[in-house]
Design an enzyme around this catalytic site. Sequence first.
Site, PDB file in Angstrom:
ATOM      1  N   ILE A 177       0.832  -1.209   0.000  1.00 41.54           N
ATOM      2  CA  ILE A 177       0.000   0.000   0.000  1.00 41.54           C
ATOM      3  C   ILE A 177       0.867   1.260   0.000  1.00 41.54           C
ATOM      4  O   ILE A 177       0.566   2.242  -0.688  1.00 41.54           O
ATOM      5  CB  ILE A 177      -0.939  -0.037   1.232  1.00 41.54           C
ATOM      6  CG1 ILE A 177      -1.968  -1.159   1.067  1.00 41.54           C
ATOM      7  CG2 ILE A 177      -1.617   1.320   1.444  1.00 41.54           C
ATOM      8  CD1 ILE A 177      -2.711  -1.515   2.362  1.00 41.54           C
ATOM      9  N   ASP A 220      11.390   3.379   4.888  1.00 43.76           N
ATOM     10  CA  ASP A 220      11.107   1.943   5.043  1.00 43.76           C
ATOM     11  C   ASP A 220      12.316   1.281   5.691  1.00 43.76           C
ATOM     12  O   ASP A 220      13.445   1.749   5.559  1.00 43.76           O
ATOM     13  CB  ASP A 220      10.805   1.287   3.683  1.00 43.76           C
ATOM     14  CG  ASP A 220       9.936   0.039   3.823  1.00 43.76           C
ATOM     15  OD1 ASP A 220       8.764   0.084   3.396  1.00 43.76           O
ATOM     16  OD2 ASP A 220      10.415  -0.971   4.382  1.00 43.76           O
ATOM     17  N   SER A 227      -7.271  -0.415   9.753  1.00 40.44           N
ATOM     18  CA  SER A 227      -7.602  -1.732   9.191  1.00 40.44           C
ATOM     19  C   SER A 227      -9.068  -2.005   9.488  1.00 40.44           C
ATOM     20  O   SER A 227      -9.612  -1.461  10.463  1.00 40.44           O
ATOM     21  CB  SER A 227      -6.739  -2.802   9.872  1.00 40.44           C
ATOM     22  OG  SER A 227      -7.219  -4.101   9.559  1.00 40.44           O
ATOM     23  N   TYR A 269      -2.471  -7.271  16.460  1.00 41.91           N
ATOM     24  CA  TYR A 269      -2.782  -6.442  15.288  1.00 41.91           C
ATOM     25  C   TYR A 269      -4.104  -5.705  15.498  1.00 41.91           C
ATOM     26  O   TYR A 269      -4.198  -4.489  15.273  1.00 41.91           O
ATOM     27  CB  TYR A 269      -2.841  -7.323  14.041  1.00 41.91           C
ATOM     28  CG  TYR A 269      -2.970  -6.571  12.745  1.00 41.91           C
ATOM     29  CD1 TYR A 269      -1.850  -6.007  12.137  1.00 41.91           C
ATOM     30  CD2 TYR A 269      -4.202  -6.427  12.120  1.00 41.91           C
ATOM     31  CE1 TYR A 269      -1.956  -5.313  10.946  1.00 41.91           C
ATOM     32  CE2 TYR A 269      -4.323  -5.739  10.925  1.00 41.91           C
ATOM     33  CZ  TYR A 269      -3.199  -5.184  10.343  1.00 41.91           C
ATOM     34  OH  TYR A 269      -3.317  -4.489   9.167  1.00 41.91           O
TER      35      TYR A 269
HETATM   36  P1  ADP Z   1       0.787  -3.653   3.473  1.00 40.67           P
HETATM   37  O1  ADP Z   1       1.064  -2.745   2.331  1.00 40.67           O
HETATM   38  O2  ADP Z   1      -0.451  -4.481   3.307  1.00 40.67           O
HETATM   39  O3  ADP Z   1       0.846  -2.959   4.810  1.00 40.67           O
HETATM   40  P2  ADP Z   1       3.449  -4.875   3.120  1.00 40.67           P
HETATM   41  O4  ADP Z   1       4.031  -5.909   4.058  1.00 40.67           O
HETATM   42  O5  ADP Z   1       3.519  -5.129   1.656  1.00 40.67           O
HETATM   43  O6  ADP Z   1       1.935  -4.761   3.586  1.00 40.67           O
HETATM   44  O7  ADP Z   1       4.098  -3.448   3.401  1.00 40.67           O
HETATM   45  C1  ADP Z   1       4.488  -3.021   4.662  1.00 40.67           C
HETATM   46  C2  ADP Z   1       5.735  -2.167   4.517  1.00 40.67           C
HETATM   47  O8  ADP Z   1       6.102  -1.701   5.828  1.00 40.67           O
HETATM   48  C3  ADP Z   1       6.944  -2.957   3.973  1.00 40.67           C
HETATM   49  O9  ADP Z   1       7.594  -2.214   2.959  1.00 40.67           O
HETATM   50  C4  ADP Z   1       7.820  -3.120   5.185  1.00 40.67           C
HETATM   51  O10 ADP Z   1       9.207  -3.204   4.896  1.00 40.67           O
HETATM   52  C5  ADP Z   1       7.490  -1.858   5.975  1.00 40.67           C
HETATM   53  N1  ADP Z   1       7.848  -1.966   7.387  1.00 40.67           N
HETATM   54  C6  ADP Z   1       7.610  -3.002   8.227  1.00 40.67           C
HETATM   55  N2  ADP Z   1       8.142  -2.759   9.441  1.00 40.67           N
HETATM   56  C7  ADP Z   1       8.728  -1.527   9.375  1.00 40.67           C
HETATM   57  C8  ADP Z   1       9.443  -0.721  10.288  1.00 40.67           C
HETATM   58  N3  ADP Z   1       9.686  -1.124  11.539  1.00 40.67           N
HETATM   59  N4  ADP Z   1       9.885   0.486   9.876  1.00 40.67           N
HETATM   60  C9  ADP Z   1       9.657   0.894   8.610  1.00 40.67           C
HETATM   61  N5  ADP Z   1       9.013   0.175   7.693  1.00 40.67           N
HETATM   62  C10 ADP Z   1       8.550  -1.025   8.059  1.00 40.67           C
END
Ligand code: ADP
Length: 248
Positions: A18, A37, A137, A150
């Site tokens: 997303i 990220d 969500s 969650y």
């Molecule tokens: P969605 O888009 O459904 O939330 P995804 O798993 O595809 O699911 O995307 C979540 C994003 O959040 C990923 O790019 C992931 O690397 C990032 N993410 C997860 N944990 C962290 C964190 N602690 N800090 C920054 N980014 C994070």
Amino acid sequence: MISLDGKRAIVTGGGAGIGRATAQVLAELGARVVIADIDTDGGERTAKDTGGIFVRCDVSRREDCEAVAHTAQERFGGVDVLFNNAGVIRRSTVCEITEDDWDLVMAVNIRSVMLMSRLVIPGMAARGGGSIINTGSGWGIRGGGRAVSYCASKGAVVNMTRAMAIDHGPDNIRVNCVCPGDTATGMLAEEARQLGESSDAFYADAADRPLGRIGQPRDIAQTVAFLASDASAFLSGAVIPVDGAGTA
Ligand code: ADP
């Protein structure tokens, strides 16, 4: 047609799913975007595709969030739009979840909203306003099985959105929340993995839903873009399901 010309945005979790789709849509509509990220490869890919700037960041760490806000200030001169979107999921009951997993979900999904938001709010207020969008969500509105941390974290995101909208409305800062249902991202595959199921089951279930499918990342991104834009100038404190009537 919505325009985001001149807007400067931060998208957390912009390396995939997303967040990535939203960075793309915001850029298509004219915004400049900082992508934050924890995943360097994904974040750099989104930055390349959008002409944005990638900052590696664990959103649960204050120092990392400060680096993101600092980059936006240095390169863009401020922030008009903050999309608090990075998230993680653990599929477990309250009896099954480890304390470490509980703390991780809370830190990434809700603590981060506090950390990032307060870094940009003073600047937004000084410049006459801004738009903060949080990723909630469907499970922030109702409960779901084996997802206790969650659900708790997203319920907190939903009500924190309302509280922030009340506090910062007088500074013309709007705060809203999008609530995706099942969406075709890496998180869905991760859930299937944790449950020992095939992700095909999630897609198959979707045939029973009102719009007959699960969400695509761009479905959520388009709503975020609207909330980021001046077209939603009187929309604040709203919790918006973007789930094809899944919670209806
Ligand atoms: P969605 O888009 O459904 O939330 P995804 O798993 O595809 O699911 O995307 C979540 C994003 O959040 C990923 O790019 C992931 O690397 C990032 N993410 C997860 N944990 C962290 C964190 N602690 N800090 C920054 N980014 C994070």
